[in-house]
Design an enzyme around this catalytic site. Structure first.
Site, PDB file in Angstrom:
ATOM      1  N   PHE A   1       0.868  -1.183   0.000  1.00 27.67           N
ATOM      2  CA  PHE A   1       0.000   0.000   0.000  1.00 27.67           C
ATOM      3  C   PHE A   1       0.902   1.230   0.000  1.00 27.67           C
ATOM      4  CE2 PHE A   1      -2.236   3.620   1.582  1.00 27.67           C
ATOM      5  CZ  PHE A   1      -3.430   3.561   0.890  1.00 27.67           C
TER       6      PHE A   1
ATOM      7  N   ASP B   1       9.315   3.038   1.997  1.00 30.95           N
ATOM      8  CA  ASP B   1       8.134   3.839   2.298  1.00 30.95           C
ATOM      9  C   ASP B   1       7.869   3.715   3.800  1.00 30.95           C
ATOM     10  OD1 ASP B   1       5.659   4.938   2.723  1.00 30.95           O
ATOM     11  OD2 ASP B   1       4.701   3.991   0.992  1.00 30.95           O
TER      12      ASP B   1
ATOM     13  N   LYS C   1       2.407  11.420   7.094  1.00 29.69           N
ATOM     14  CA  LYS C   1       1.539  11.169   8.245  1.00 29.69           C
ATOM     15  C   LYS C   1       2.013  11.895   9.521  1.00 29.69           C
ATOM     16  CE  LYS C   1      -1.059   7.285   6.559  1.00 29.69           C
ATOM     17  NZ  LYS C   1      -0.723   6.122   5.761  1.00 29.69           N
TER      18      LYS C   1
HETATM   19  C1  LIG Z   1      -0.889   6.164   4.263  1.00 30.00           C
HETATM   20  C2  LIG Z   1       0.219   5.652   3.446  1.00 30.00           C
HETATM   21  C3  LIG Z   1       0.571   6.268   2.228  1.00 30.00           C
HETATM   22  C4  LIG Z   1      -0.242   7.380   1.604  1.00 30.00           C
HETATM   23  O1  LIG Z   1      -0.329   8.511   2.391  1.00 30.00           O
HETATM   24  P1  LIG Z   1      -1.457   9.608   2.045  1.00 30.00           P
HETATM   25  O2  LIG Z   1      -1.112  10.766   2.937  1.00 30.00           O
HETATM   26  O3  LIG Z   1      -2.773   8.987   2.366  1.00 30.00           O
HETATM   27  O4  LIG Z   1      -1.321   9.926   0.602  1.00 30.00           O
HETATM   28  C5  LIG Z   1       1.681   5.793   1.552  1.00 30.00           C
HETATM   29  N1  LIG Z   1       2.394   4.768   2.044  1.00 30.00           N
HETATM   30  C6  LIG Z   1       2.084   4.139   3.194  1.00 30.00           C
HETATM   31  C7  LIG Z   1       2.936   3.014   3.674  1.00 30.00           C
HETATM   32  C8  LIG Z   1       0.975   4.551   3.927  1.00 30.00           C
HETATM   33  O5  LIG Z   1       0.644   3.912   5.058  1.00 30.00           O
END
Ligand SMILES: *Cc1c(COP(=O)(O)O)cnc(C)c1O
Length: 408
Positions: free
Chosen positions: A150, A235, A264
């Site tokens: 994700f 990520d 985040k």
């Molecule tokens: C939440 C998330 C994203 C995307 O972040 P947004 O601010 O919703 O665009 C990307 N990678 C990971 C691992 C995430 O948990």
């Protein structure tokens, strides 16, 4: 008191659920609770009922709801200067760069807003690096990603999702991605070709249900990337900034990515702020005009992110995540039996997987809600437990009592 607060903000006698149903896109199915206020690990609904937040807005609110020092930084900066665009300099950006680089050991930073923008930016930069530095044939760059990933919701990013709910009806997608199984470093290395420019992975797959790869996986992927001159992009939008009990999850295996993505909790959940952190000079391939964002690196975002990082460190939240996470995991393991099939996690990024015959996680989340705990199921059988990192031992113990009553 809560209703006073509410009356000032919401028209009385208005059913906000009905308004959402009438006017909103239906792309979410929230638990049936309407939150009006938050403080630390606690949330209050419009009727004044209190809940312990076990989601933390998908780990955006690691520092706790409405952290007073972050809110002060926000309101302070909002009254001085909010946005100049990058056409002009602002007096916060350089300070943000220096502080986040010193904290994470990075060499340079690309500021963006949402997590998926950090991902998109990293993919663009990796391709450009592949053509300009590695010498890949123009147009032939390949990027390796993992099944179950994700990385956000833009077209390019959902294009390499393996979740049919994320991809269905949205094609055609951006070419140039190869999908390998998560947790299998040999399979990943076997997928590398002379055209491979990057590998993009989550150190722990969050949305997939807190999937922790085998020990040694990240280190083996790092070694493979180094051997084949491939950029490792981690990520850490969800795993980063204290969630797993280390500032970055890569530290658990002593690994350094070439590009690390954070978002985040970079703002403590008060404002969208994300960043690409570069450990090699990969970001150096970008020249003026080749990439940008109107809001990226704005002074409000920078002031908020600076304080969000500062409180994370100064208030010992990373250490607390490790300590309270261990307490929570041990307590959950003790509940055993009943509906629980597996408890896994690292720091305060925890998942409880239910037995298939338990009948789905949603109704357990509803039962927990009735006891004052807000949890979110992920897929059908997994409950994610990820409270803000400011949770105390007493609050962990109280949460465990509720879990035992519902899941035991
Ligand atoms: C939440 C998330 C994203 C995307 O972040 P947004 O601010 O919703 O665009 C990307 N990678 C990971 C691992 C995430 O948990």
């Amino acid at each position: 008191m809560i209703s006073d607060v509410l009356e000032a903000r919401v028209r009385p006698q208005v059913d906000v659920r009905a308004l959402e149903a009438e006017y909103g896109a239906r792309n979410y199915k929230p638990l049936d609770v309407v939150i009006a206020r938050g403080e630390g690990v606690w949330l209050w609904d419009v009727e004044g009922r209190r809940y312990l937040d076990c989601l933390s807005a998908y780990s955006a609110v690691n520092q706790g709801h409405c952290h007073p020092r972050i809110v002060a930084a926000l309101t302070d900066q909002a009254q001085r200067l909010t946005l100049t665009s990058r056409a002009f300099r602002n007096d916060q950006l350089g300070l943000f760069y220096e502080e986040i680089c010193q904290l994470t050991g990075s060499h340079s930073v690309l500021p963006m807003n949402t997590g998926v923008e950090a991902v998109e930016s990293a993919l663009k930069v990796a391709r450009k690096w592949g053509y300009e530095v590695k010498g890949v044939t123009p147009g032939a760059a390949e990027i390796i990603v993992c099944a179950g990933n994700f990385h956000g919701r833009t077209l390019s990013v959902v294009g390499f999702s393996t979740d049919p709910t994320s991809t269905g009806g949205f094609g055609p997608f951006t070419p140039g991605f190869r999908i390998v199984p998560f947790g299998d470093a040999a399979a990943l290395e076997a997928a590398i070709t002379p055209n491979t420019v990057a590998v993009l992975i989550e150190p722990i797959q969050g949305e997939a249900g807190v999937i922790i790869p085998p020990a040694g996986y990240l280190a083996a992927v790092r070694a493979a990337c180094t051997r084949h001159d491939v950029i490792l992009i981690l990520d850490e939008v969800q795993t980063g900034l204290g969630r797993t009990g280390k500032l970055l999850a890569e530290e658990h295996e002593g690994v350094e990515a070439d590009l690390t993505l954070v978002g985040k909790a970079l703002s403590g959940g008060v404002y969208p702020v994300s960043a690409v952190l570069s450990n090699k000079e990969v970001l150096g391939v970008l020249r003026p005009g080749e990439h940008g964002s109107t809001f990226g690196g704005n002074p409000l975002a920078c002031a908020v992110a600076r304080m969000a990082l500062k409180v994370l460190v100064e208030e010992g939240m990373v250490e607390n995540a490790a300590f309270q996470g261990a307490r929570m995991m041990a307590g959950l393991a003790e509940i055993g039996g009943g509906a629980i099939r597996d408890v896994r996690g690292r720091g305060l990024m925890i998942a409880v997987e239910l037995r298939p015959e338990a009948g789905g996680a949603r109704r357990y989340c509803e039962a927990l809600q009735a006891r004052g705990l807000l949890c979110k199921e992920t897929h059908d059988h997994t409950i994610r437990i990820a409270p803000p990192l400011v949770i105390t031992g007493g609050e962990v113990d109280w949460a465990l009592e509720q879990f035992a009553a519902v899941l035991g």
